[in-house]
Write a protein that holds these residues in place. Structure first.
Motif, PDB file in Angstrom:
ATOM      1  N   ILE A   1      97.415 -48.451  58.151  1.00 46.69           N
ATOM      2  CA  ILE A   1      97.087 -47.237  57.404  1.00 46.69           C
ATOM      3  C   ILE A   1      96.004 -47.521  56.367  1.00 46.69           C
ATOM      4  O   ILE A   1      95.821 -48.654  55.926  1.00 46.69           O
ATOM      5  CB  ILE A   1      98.341 -46.662  56.701  1.00 46.69           C
ATOM      6  CG1 ILE A   1      99.072 -47.770  55.925  1.00 46.69           C
ATOM      7  CG2 ILE A   1      99.258 -45.995  57.707  1.00 46.69           C
ATOM      8  CD1 ILE A   1     100.321 -47.314  55.207  1.00 46.69           C
ATOM      9  N   ASN A   2      95.318 -46.461  56.011  1.00 45.42           N
ATOM     10  CA  ASN A   2      94.255 -46.543  55.015  1.00 45.42           C
ATOM     11  C   ASN A   2      94.645 -45.642  53.843  1.00 45.42           C
ATOM     12  O   ASN A   2      94.695 -44.422  53.987  1.00 45.42           O
ATOM     13  CB  ASN A   2      92.933 -46.086  55.631  1.00 45.42           C
ATOM     14  CG  ASN A   2      91.766 -46.288  54.691  1.00 45.42           C
ATOM     15  OD1 ASN A   2      91.895 -46.952  53.662  1.00 45.42           O
ATOM     16  ND2 ASN A   2      90.632 -45.720  55.042  1.00 45.42           N
ATOM     17  N   PRO A   3      94.966 -46.213  52.676  1.00 44.79           N
ATOM     18  CA  PRO A   3      95.450 -45.381  51.562  1.00 44.79           C
ATOM     19  C   PRO A   3      94.356 -44.544  50.923  1.00 44.79           C
ATOM     20  O   PRO A   3      93.219 -44.982  50.758  1.00 44.79           O
ATOM     21  CB  PRO A   3      95.999 -46.416  50.579  1.00 44.79           C
ATOM     22  CG  PRO A   3      95.271 -47.674  50.887  1.00 44.79           C
ATOM     23  CD  PRO A   3      94.965 -47.640  52.352  1.00 44.79           C
ATOM     24  N   THR A   4      94.700 -43.287  50.576  1.00 44.07           N
ATOM     25  CA  THR A   4      93.843 -42.414  49.776  1.00 44.07           C
ATOM     26  C   THR A   4      94.634 -42.039  48.527  1.00 44.07           C
ATOM     27  O   THR A   4      95.703 -42.576  48.275  1.00 44.07           O
ATOM     28  CB  THR A   4      93.455 -41.146  50.561  1.00 44.07           C
ATOM     29  OG1 THR A   4      94.638 -40.361  50.801  1.00 44.07           O
ATOM     30  CG2 THR A   4      92.816 -41.504  51.898  1.00 44.07           C
ATOM     31  N   ARG A   5      94.126 -41.109  47.756  1.00 43.51           N
ATOM     32  CA  ARG A   5      94.792 -40.755  46.501  1.00 43.51           C
ATOM     33  C   ARG A   5      96.171 -40.159  46.738  1.00 43.51           C
ATOM     34  O   ARG A   5      97.128 -40.479  46.035  1.00 43.51           O
ATOM     35  CB  ARG A   5      93.935 -39.761  45.707  1.00 43.51           C
ATOM     36  CG  ARG A   5      94.612 -39.259  44.439  1.00 43.51           C
ATOM     37  CD  ARG A   5      93.727 -38.299  43.667  1.00 43.51           C
ATOM     38  NE  ARG A   5      92.563 -38.982  43.118  1.00 43.51           N
ATOM     39  CZ  ARG A   5      91.641 -38.373  42.364  1.00 43.51           C
ATOM     40  NH1 ARG A   5      91.762 -37.084  42.123  1.00 43.51           N
ATOM     41  NH2 ARG A   5      90.619 -39.055  41.895  1.00 43.51           N
ATOM     42  N   ASP A   6      96.310 -39.270  47.727  1.00 44.81           N
ATOM     43  CA  ASP A   6      97.562 -38.528  47.904  1.00 44.81           C
ATOM     44  C   ASP A   6      98.392 -38.967  49.104  1.00 44.81           C
ATOM     45  O   ASP A   6      99.578 -38.685  49.169  1.00 44.81           O
ATOM     46  CB  ASP A   6      97.273 -37.027  48.027  1.00 44.81           C
ATOM     47  CG  ASP A   6      96.579 -36.484  46.787  1.00 44.81           C
ATOM     48  OD1 ASP A   6      96.980 -36.886  45.678  1.00 44.81           O
ATOM     49  OD2 ASP A   6      95.645 -35.677  46.944  1.00 44.81           O
ATOM     50  N   HIS A   7      97.757 -39.598  50.078  1.00 44.15           N
ATOM     51  CA  HIS A   7      98.485 -39.949  51.294  1.00 44.15           C
ATOM     52  C   HIS A   7      97.758 -41.100  51.986  1.00 44.15           C
ATOM     53  O   HIS A   7      96.865 -41.720  51.408  1.00 44.15           O
ATOM     54  CB  HIS A   7      98.597 -38.730  52.223  1.00 44.15           C
ATOM     55  CG  HIS A   7      97.295 -38.045  52.478  1.00 44.15           C
ATOM     56  ND1 HIS A   7      96.902 -36.917  51.812  1.00 44.15           N
ATOM     57  CD2 HIS A   7      96.272 -38.353  53.317  1.00 44.15           C
ATOM     58  CE1 HIS A   7      95.709 -36.543  52.215  1.00 44.15           C
ATOM     59  NE2 HIS A   7      95.307 -37.392  53.129  1.00 44.15           N
TER      60      HIS A   7
END
Length: 235
Positions: free
Chosen positions: A64-70
């Motif tokens: 997975i590649n993390p972003t601010r919200d998900h």
């Protein structure tokens, strides 16, 4: 767990899927990250290798590649797939109750290894055992892990049980018999061993099921929507 730059690869179990217009949201529980939300647009999902593993209570390795919200899903490697509930509305309803309980009882990205191990044991057991009975056991043990019932050690030492029975008595119009009490204690202390069995008659299981939904609603101050779905398909 592997971490290269912004990507993360971890073992996880799928808990929930919400299908939206252009994309789907998946809630997973990871041993390293706790409860996380991932998204993927439907066009890319159709091309994703092993996308069939993104069903509730299937076990995967996910990158997975993390972003601010998900998190964005980059890659999936399947471990075990749980597809036996397809087309079985009752099984879908019971596993949905467990998914909903996990979501309501667990904070986002709360890294609780005890919860992960419990979900892992449940996900393995439902491949070979009754999904209904496994779900009733799992529901009660989720409430126990959240601190709403005496824990296993307290039960085995008969500590705090009288207060627990009094609390349960407030939410049911009928008496909780000694047979139901004994059955519920077996459920709460069940250790997810394939050789371990709980032999209770149908009426005791029915009472344990009724108490589970009533007690969960009492503790959460909210009804479980999946319970209503179960009632709708049974009627």
């Amino acid at each position: 767990m592997i971490n290269f730059k912004n990507t993360l690869t971890t073992e996880a179990i799928v808990i929930w899927r919400k299908k939206l217009k252009n994309y789907s949201k998946f809630t997973l529980i990871s041993y390293h990250c706790g409860l996380i939300t991932c998204t993927m647009d439907h066009k890319r999902l159709q091309r994703l290798k092993n996308a069939s593993y993104l069903t509730p209570f299937s076990k995967i390795y996910i990158t997975i590649n993390p972003t601010r919200d998900h998190y964005h899903i980059e890659q999936i490697d399947g471990i075990t797939i749980f597809s036996t509930i397809e087309g079985n509305l009752e099984s879908i309803a019971y596993t949905s109750i467990i998914s909903e309980l996990i979501l309501k009882l667990t904070a986002k990205e709360d890294m609780d290894t005890s919860l992960y191990e419990l979900v892992n044991q449940f996900s393995q057991m439902i491949h070979t055992k009754s999904i209904k009975l496994a779900s009733l056991i799992m529901g009660w043990q989720l409430l126990m892990l959240a601190g709403f019932t005496p824990d296993r050690e307290a039960i085995l030492s008969n500590n705090g049980l009288s207060e627990f029975w009094k609390e349960l008595a407030h939410i049911t119009p009928s008496p909780i018999t000694s047979e139901v009490q004994s059955g519920l204690l077996q459920v709460l202390t069940y250790q997810w061993n394939h050789k371990e069995t709980i032999n209770l008659n149908k009426s005791v299981w029915q009472k344990i099921e009724f108490l589970l939904y009533a007690y969960a609603a009492y503790q959460l101050n909210d009804q479980l929507q999946s319970v209503q779905f179960l009632k709708d398909i049974v009627l």
